[in-house]
Design a protein around this motif. Structure first.
Motif, PDB file in Angstrom:
ATOM      1  N   GLN A  85       0.820  -1.120   0.011  1.00 24.73           N
ATOM      2  CA  GLN A  85       0.161  -0.048  -0.018  1.00 24.73           C
ATOM      3  C   GLN A  85       0.968   1.179  -0.005  1.00 24.73           C
ATOM      4  O   GLN A  85       0.395   2.359  -0.309  1.00 24.73           O
ATOM      5  N   LYS A  86       2.296   1.170   0.361  1.00 24.24           N
ATOM      6  CA  LYS A  86       3.012   2.433   0.738  1.00 24.24           C
ATOM      7  C   LYS A  86       4.017   2.461  -0.399  1.00 24.24           C
ATOM      8  O   LYS A  86       4.617   3.451  -0.700  1.00 24.24           O
TER       9      LYS A  86
ATOM     10  N   LEU B 261      -4.349  -6.241  -1.187  1.00 17.48           N
ATOM     11  CA  LEU B 261      -4.217  -5.344  -2.315  1.00 17.48           C
ATOM     12  C   LEU B 261      -5.671  -4.695  -2.700  1.00 17.48           C
ATOM     13  O   LEU B 261      -6.008  -3.827  -3.596  1.00 17.48           O
ATOM     14  N   VAL B 262      -6.592  -4.744  -1.572  1.00 15.56           N
ATOM     15  CA  VAL B 262      -7.946  -4.152  -1.710  1.00 15.56           C
ATOM     16  C   VAL B 262      -7.430  -2.654  -1.611  1.00 15.56           C
ATOM     17  O   VAL B 262      -7.127  -2.154  -0.630  1.00 15.56           O
ATOM     18  N   SER B 263      -7.904  -1.850  -2.746  1.00 11.54           N
ATOM     19  CA  SER B 263      -7.690  -0.490  -2.679  1.00 11.54           C
ATOM     20  C   SER B 263      -8.352   0.338  -1.510  1.00 11.54           C
ATOM     21  O   SER B 263      -7.657   1.380  -0.908  1.00 11.54           O
TER      22      SER B 263
ATOM     23  N   HIS C 101      12.300  -3.678   3.947  1.00  9.21           N
ATOM     24  CA  HIS C 101      12.067  -2.967   5.283  1.00  9.21           C
ATOM     25  C   HIS C 101      12.971  -1.861   5.758  1.00  9.21           C
ATOM     26  O   HIS C 101      13.976  -2.185   5.899  1.00  9.21           O
ATOM     27  N   ASP C 102      12.546  -0.572   5.809  1.00 11.03           N
ATOM     28  CA  ASP C 102      13.123   0.396   6.139  1.00 11.03           C
ATOM     29  C   ASP C 102      13.591   0.389   7.434  1.00 11.03           C
ATOM     30  O   ASP C 102      12.800  -0.131   8.390  1.00 11.03           O
ATOM     31  N   GLY C 103      14.790   0.280   8.053  1.00 12.82           N
ATOM     32  CA  GLY C 103      15.401   0.311   9.396  1.00 12.82           C
ATOM     33  C   GLY C 103      15.727  -1.033   9.792  1.00 12.82           C
ATOM     34  O   GLY C 103      16.336  -0.983  10.849  1.00 12.82           O
TER      35      GLY C 103
ATOM     36  N   GLY D 286       5.030  -3.557  -6.637  1.00 12.01           N
ATOM     37  CA  GLY D 286       4.618  -2.274  -6.085  1.00 12.01           C
ATOM     38  C   GLY D 286       3.631  -1.595  -6.863  1.00 12.01           C
ATOM     39  O   GLY D 286       3.443  -2.146  -8.182  1.00 12.01           O
ATOM     40  N   PRO D 287       3.066  -0.357  -6.467  1.00  9.07           N
ATOM     41  CA  PRO D 287       2.185   0.507  -7.306  1.00  9.07           C
ATOM     42  C   PRO D 287       2.955   0.854  -8.889  1.00  9.07           C
ATOM     43  O   PRO D 287       4.338   0.985  -8.603  1.00  9.07           O
TER      44      PRO D 287
END
Length: 588
Positions: free
Chosen positions: A325-326, A353-355, A420-422, A485-486
């Motif tokens: 989503q991100k 994936l549900v918008s 994963h950031d971090g 991703g998007p």
């Protein structure tokens, strides 16, 4: 080797033998049913058909309306001693009353059903025990399921024979052992055929359920960690956990254990689609306690490294799906194919994936904690290569090598860090792995491309440069890096040796398969086009000429049954005006 190749190519042996057995069995069952229900005022068309068949096969002729049969051969093998003693003789003619005749016929056919079934099982037993290779393991699993289905049928109360009870139990034990050996070869090797085709079989579900009570720890009679891992992989794939199975499963777990909590939440998610964060949380804690709280050297049956890594991969995919989503998440072609074949991960992915799905703070936290757990666990394992080597040696099959597990851990680690950031830095992780000698145990073509990034100057050590190096390294070992991703985010990736899959396409398995396996997608289209031109007869079994079959005796159940087939074939020809086709055997 030739037997391996024959089974791998699915030419005829196990499936055609099973087809012949099932066809013959269905006829016998219908005849038995007819013999059980012939006391009505008049017979319908089907009953007349089987009445005439019985007369032709057993050598009988109705004697008018007197409720008896003329027996054409009083020495026939189907006549029991009691039947012969009940014969009424008038010169050269012998009569037997209907009830006694039907009793003899039923007893004979029941014995034939058991005898032929056991002969089929013995033939299949020799096949299923051959040493598997990646090409034949799928066919061997299917053969194992055929054995289980036949054994289950012969154990049904209405068809069971006391004399065959022990033998049938030995066949069931063989099935259980070989099923788990073979199905994990299919799973581990990433076979192109879906594992779901195996797991959707009722025999598979039966084997999973039956195996639970046979894999217990001696001290507390709970499931062994090894079998917990094996069962979890299969249940996640099949996404089937009915009330009966979970009740049986929880019977062999402490009620408040991490695994018991996980299975309860797995069932809740599969039934309702809710509580995703609890599913992730309990999956992580179950894997965490299995790795950190158990002394594996003291366990008779501990989870194998390849199974544990597979479950961590599944947890990682479930958790990272929320991040779609991100932005982008990273993986490999082999991982994505496996996760799309796993119903639980596919359902979970679809829910992410549900918008219009709203942000879930709990799920976001569980996603990061799961990523942290996987990262820390992999780094802990890679820092102790010798322990990993011992773990593999103690818990794995000979065909599962230390190098294969090591490579899978590293290939899981890097996409996780990128997703994963971090969590960490890919360059720092590479330095640590280099220090502990990990790369010298991996394929050279992979190691060289990864280690080379450490030669870059500090200002060139960017995420983008590492992504490209990782993509090239993964391609060098025959896999592909995948970025999901998007659409607007994946459009920004350039000059990278990876497959780009948008969130719009992820929900369509056929589209994803067309991207990941274009050669298979085109062959499927060609096959579909051929089917459209085949007069609409899509379910007609193929026929293989007899001269293409290596051993036609594979489908001759026994010499004693050949007369029945011949007589039934001739009988059908007389009734329907059809000629029996000689020399061709249908493949289901």
């Amino acid at each position: 080797s030739s037997c391996n190749d024959m089974v791998a190519r699915n030419q005829i042996s196990p499936q055609t033998l099973a087809y012949a057995w099932n066809h013959w069995k269905s006829i016998i069952i219908k005849v038995l049913s007819h013999l059980h229900h012939t006391d009505g005022p008049e017979l319908n068309d089907y009953e007349v058909l089987y009445e005439e068949l019985c007369c032709k096969y057993f050598g009988l002729r109705k004697d008018g309306e007197d409720g008896r049969y003329v027996v054409l051969n009083m020495n026939s093998s189907w006549l029991s001693n009691a039947g012969r003693n009940s014969l009424q003789q008038d010169g050269n003619r012998c009569w037997l009353d209907v009830l006694q005749c039907h009793s003899c016929a039923q007893s004979f056919l029941m014995n034939e059903l058991s005898s032929v079934g056991l002969s089929v099982l013995k033939k299949l037993e020799t096949i299923v025990q051959i040493y598997p290779n990646p090409a034949s393991s799928y066919a061997l699993v299917r053969t194992t399921l055929i054995i289980k289905e036949i054994a289950n049928f012969l154990e049904e109360p209405e068809f069971s024979m006391p004399k065959s009870t022990m033998k049938l139990r030995s066949f069931s034990a063989l099935c259980e052992r070989r099923f788990f050996e073979l199905v994990f070869l299919v799973w581990r090797d990433g076979a192109t055929r879906s594992l779901l085709r195996i797991l959707d079989s009722p025999a598979s579900y039966c084997l999973i359920a039956d195996s639970l009570g046979a894999n217990l720890r001696p001290r507390n009679k709970n499931l062994t960690y090894g079998h917990l891992g094996r069962t979890t992989v299969l249940l996640l794939h099949a996404a089937r956990l009915d009330d009966a199975l979970i009740s049986r499963l929880l019977q062999y777990l402490d009620n408040d254990s991490d695994w018991a909590k996980f299975f309860r939440h797995l069932k809740r998610f599969l039934d309702t689609g809710v509580d995703r964060s609890y599913l992730i949380k309990n999956f992580r804690t179950a894997l965490n306690s299995t790795f950190y709280d158990v002394t594996w050297r003291n366990e008779l049956d501990y989870i194998s490294p390849i199974c544990y890594v597979g479950l961590m991969e599944c947890l990682g995919f479930l958790a990272s799906s929320y991040l779609l989503q991100k932005g982008c998440i990273y993986g490999t072609k082999s991982l994505l194919l496996n996760m799309l074949d796993c119903r639980t991960s596919k359902v979970y992915l679809d829910s992410c994936l549900v918008s219009n799905s709203s942000p879930d703070p709990d799920l976001e936290e569980m996603t990061f904690l799961s990523g942290r757990f996987i990262f820390d666990t992999i780094m802990s394992i890679l820092r102790n290569k010798n322990t990993l080597r011992d773990w593999v040696q103690k818990t794995s099959t000979p065909s599962c090598s230390y190098t294969a597990v090591l490579l899978r851990l590293v290939v899981t680690l890097y996409p996780l860090i990128l997703t994963h950031d971090g969590l960490g830095n890919c360059y720092e992780a590479t330095n640590i792995l280099l220090k502990h000698g990990v790369f010298k145990d991996l394929p050279v073509e992979f190691s060289q491309k990864i280690v080379r990034v450490l030669q870059l100057q500090m200002r060139s050590r960017t995420r983008g440069n590492f992504r490209r190096a990782l993509a090239d390294a993964v391609a060098a070992i025959g896999d592909r890096m995948v970025v999901m991703g998007p659409p607007k985010d994946i459009a920004s990736f350039q000059n990278i040796n990876a497959d780009m899959i948008s969130t719009e396409d992820l929900g369509d398995v056929q589209k994803v398969m067309a991207i990941l396996r274009p050669e298979e997608a085109s062959s499927v289209k060609e096959e579909a086009a051929l089917l459209e031109k085949s007069d609409g007869k899509k379910n007609i079994p193929k026929a293989v000429p007899a001269n293409k079959v290596e051993s036609t005796s594979e489908i001759d159940l026994s010499d004693e049954n050949t007369p029945f087939w011949d007589k039934f074939g001739a009988f059908q020809a007389n009734k329907e005006g059809q000629e029996r086709c000689k020399g061709y055997y249908p493949i289901p």
